[in-house]
Design an enzyme around this catalytic site. Structure first.
Site, PDB file in Angstrom:
ATOM      1  CG  HIS A  87      -0.565   0.263   2.506  1.00  0.00           C
ATOM      2  ND1 HIS A  87      -0.229  -0.735   3.401  1.00  0.00           N
ATOM      3  CD2 HIS A  87      -0.371   1.417   3.176  1.00  0.00           C
ATOM      4  CE1 HIS A  87       0.145  -0.193   4.550  1.00  0.00           C
ATOM      5  NE2 HIS A  87       0.070   1.111   4.442  1.00  0.00           N
ATOM      6  CG  ASP A 223       0.403  -4.110   2.804  1.00  0.00           C
ATOM      7  OD1 ASP A 223       0.911  -3.606   1.780  1.00  0.00           O
ATOM      8  OD2 ASP A 223      -0.372  -3.486   3.553  1.00  0.00           O
ATOM      9  CB  SER A 654       2.863   1.640   6.342  1.00  0.00           C
ATOM     10  OG  SER A 654       1.632   1.242   6.826  1.00  0.00           O
TER      11      SER A 654
END
Ligand code: ARG
Ligand code: GLU
Length: 723
Positions: A87, A223, A654
């Site tokens: 992402h 991810d 992230s």
């Protein structure tokens, strides 16, 4: 007086947890040795603070980058290979996707350097050095200064320091405030601007579970995506050039294939964005009862409008997918936040903490003069802020979801630019506006937007007092017989701003014509009236109160550090490099429910729904599952996918590496568990967990699924547990 008794009971019960929570904290790497090393070792760490942060020789910090300023990445090979989340790299993947080469759907893997794709605008930043410059920045500051006098002196000192800082010509620097402006740190940085896409799995792996699984555990998302840093021939930062070469890092992470057991030490190294751990109880209460619910309510309506269209129309589904995910991400997080603040009695704990603080202050004459009425004054200012904070949330949440207003704002900025800087200013602005509009229209549908307008404006009018509302909007509503659909269709039919072709063609004409054409445009006039109302009635007052709060918060922070001495203080996240550490551990989200700390490919198959938008599984992955072809990445015939630990992380973490006790890469951070998203305000070790994808799943996908084993060849794989 009942709450006081309650508060003191809480103090009695959880005094320890109030002040010292082992896993909490986002620590500055330069103070690890002083503040954390001992505890980290007790918790299982086998390396030293110097191995993590050392400005004199390569240390782990030299493998960590801020990825584009919004995520974290890490260098995992001696040839500049960078790992981050799917992402985080998604924008790049999306930009290179076409109908023929649908990298979002199918994934992408460069087979050699030549196939790696440049990404104009994308950069990674290394931190060369961190210095405490509090003394210099605060030089000359005194208590009698107004906030604006103080700020201009601080700004002046910062500018001077940055001018004088010792750095190489290709390096840069910035200075940030910590602890609400009580301390300042300088960061010397190195930014590489040639960052190329190396690979990404299909969305069905990289974003498996999409919105349903977002912020949730148990999780089964791969991810991740990979990039490569390119440098000039001298290995220094250079603008993009086909002649650039793969960057040779000072340090790259070794990768452990041994996996994690419950209780194992982990740390996460990255760039957390923003937290507010030291808030006054009144602020926490407002977040729980006023701000989060307001924002959740608005987003709920917006999402249901968009979802209604996405379900019916394939084109809209593609156009609105990213927007929907963006709105949904915070919507879901805030719900978890309210839930977690409630379930962990965050407010009662804050009140108990404040009561203890006040008790100590009152017992010390000097503190009493200095800090005696601090909490009360902060409480009063927050009470004053409350209606304005609500109005701010209403305005910003609603205005930002209605794209006709966004377009109106951009077109209006042409006039502002012209009024300020004439034709030159206009032309400069026009270039940006055209670019922005081009991007917006790609993902815009007038019918959806009109429905959003009708739905959200109803909230704007019905849910807040009249003084906060645009008089022009109320007038138009009256004319439309108080019917919001009428109001919306009247407005959308009377302007052509949402017609891409008409608007883009108009913008090609001379400035005088453009400005004349839009002079009386109904949407632009409504937009400017809404902005004016907001600015006159809300933001002026809001900023004034907030300035007062900031000043008191600075004092409160200083006071807490003085008065609550046994507490270990760490600065709130501010997008600077931090280390957080904690053990691998499951949790109990609710009564009778216990979550394990690992997920496996079996769980992916349990969730598999053929053809589903969120839970489809690519055929190749199903085959690998059936044949149990996991190579060196599997464990006891199973393929690990994700795991959780007690690391204190937030947005911006992230893509951060999860490291084992030896500093080897074992996972990639990408989310937190829903019940624990209140860790931004009140970390609670019982339910706050970060979610990581296991590095073995990453390598399994790269090697076995994508056939990009040549990338694994670049990496250094180790087996620390077999030592
Ligand atoms: N919740 C994660 C983070 O804030 C992941 C977001 C991306 N995934 C998604 N389904 N929207 O920000
Ligand atoms: N997904 C988040 C990010 O994009 C990280 C999760 C969190 O907020 O902790 O940074």
């Amino acid at each position: 007086m009942k709450w006081i008794k309650y508060v003191f009971t809480v103090i009695g019960l959880s005094f320890i947890t109030l002040l010292a929570r082992a896993d909490e904290g986002m620590w500055l790497p330069l103070f690890l040795q002083q503040l954390n090393e001992k505890q980290m070792k007790t918790m299982g760490m086998k390396i030293t603070a110097k191995d993590i942060y050392n400005i004199n020789s390569g240390s782990l910090k030299d493998a960590i980058v801020s990825f584009g300023g919004f995520c974290t990445g890490e260098v995992i090979s001696s040839k500049g290979l960078v790992l981050t989340n799917h992402h985080c790299g998604f924008d790049a993947v999306q930009n290179h996707s076409t109908l023929e080469h649908n990298y979002i759907r199918d994934g992408f893997w460069a087979k050699n350097y030549g196939e790696e794709i440049p990404n104009p605008g994308l950069f990674v930043t290394f931190i060369v050095r961190i210095d405490d410059v509090s003394k210099q920045v605060l030089n000359g500051v005194n208590a009698t200064m107004s906030e604006s006098e103080r700020q201009s002196l601080v700004d002046k000192n910062i500018a001077q320091l940055r001018k004088d800082v010792k750095r190489e010509s290709y390096q840069d620097s910035f200075i940030r405030a910590f602890f609400d402006g009580n301390q300042y740190y300088l960061f010397v940085t190195e930014t590489y601007k040639d960052v190329r896409l190396v690979g990404a799995p299909p969305s069905a792996i990289g974003n498996f579970g999409k919105d349903t699984d977002n912020w949730m555990w148990p999780r089964h998302t791969g991810d991740f995506s990979m990039f490569r840093i390119y440098a000039g021939k001298d290995n220094k930062p250079a603008d993009y050039s086909p002649d650039n070469v793969p960057y040779v890092p000072k340090k790259s992470l070794s990768i452990s294939l041994d996996g994690m057991n419950e209780g194992d030490f982990t740390m996460v190294f990255g760039f957390p964005g923003r937290t507010t751990q030291y808030l006054h109880s009144a602020a926490v209460e407002q977040i729980m009862k006023v701000n989060d619910p307001a924002k959740i309510g608005i987003r709920e309506k917006a999402l249901s409008v968009i979802d209604g269209f996405m379900r019916k129309d394939e084109q809209i589904k593609i156009q609105y997918a990213a927007k929907y995910a963006g709105i949904q991400n915070a919507y879901k997080k805030w719900q978890g936040e309210v839930l977690g603040l409630t379930s962990t009695n965050a407010l009662a704990k804050k009140l108990a903490y404040e009561a203890l603080f006040q008790q100590r202050v009152n017992a010390n004459p000097q503190w009493k003069t200095q800090y005696g009425d601090l909490l009360q004054n902060l409480g009063s200012l927050y009470a004053e802020l409350k209606p304005y904070g609500y109005a701010r949330d209403y305005y910003t949440e609603i205005a930002s979801k209605i794209e006709l207003l966004t377009i109106a704002g951009w077109i209006n900025s042409l006039k502002t630019a012209y009024d300020k800087d004439g034709e030159k200013g206009y032309q400069a602005r026009l270039k940006q506006v055209k670019e922005q509009l081009g991007g917006l229209y790609e993902e815009y549908n007038g019918t959806v937007d009109q429905q959003l307008f009708a739905t959200l404006m109803k909230m704007y009018v019905n849910d807040q007092e009249e003084i906060y509302q645009s008089p022009m909007l109320r007038e138009k509503l009256k004319v439309a017989g108080n019917d919001f659909s009428e109001l919306a269709s009247g407005l959308y039919n009377s302007v052509d701003l949402d017609d891409k072709t008409a608007t883009m063609a108009m913008l090609e004409k001379p400035s005088s014509e453009v400005l004349a054409y839009y002079k009386n445009n109904a949407a632009i006039r409504l937009y400017t009236d809404m902005v004016a109302t907001y600015s006159n009635i809300v933001s002026k007052k809001l900023n004034e109160i907030q300035t007062g709060i900031n000043k008191l918060n600075r004092t409160y922070m200083q006071a807490q550090m003085e008065v609550m001495k046994e507490r270990k203080f760490y600065p709130d996240a501010n997008s600077t490099l931090r280390v957080t550490y904690g053990n691998v551990k499951g949790y109990n989200p609710r009564d009778a429910v216990k979550y394990d700390f690992y997920t496996y490919l079996d769980g992916v198959m349990d969730k598999y729904k053929p053809g589903d938008y969120e839970f489809d599984v690519p055929e190749k992955l199903r085959q690998l599952y059936t044949s149990k072809d996991y190579g060196q990445y599997g464990k006891n015939g199973k393929m690990p996918v994700c795991f959780i630990a007690m690391n204190h992380t937030t947005g911006g973490n992230s893509g951060s590496p999860a490291l084992d006790a030896y500093g080897n890469l074992v996972g990639l951070n990408f989310d937190r568990v829903w019940e624990g998203t209140m860790s931004d305000i009140n970390y609670d070790p019982s339910i706050c967990r970060n979610i990581m994808v296991d590095i073995r799943y990453v390598l399994f996908i790269v090697d076995k699924y994508a056939g990009a084993g040549h990338l694994v060849q670049e990496m250094k794989l180790v087996h620390p547990k077999k030592k």
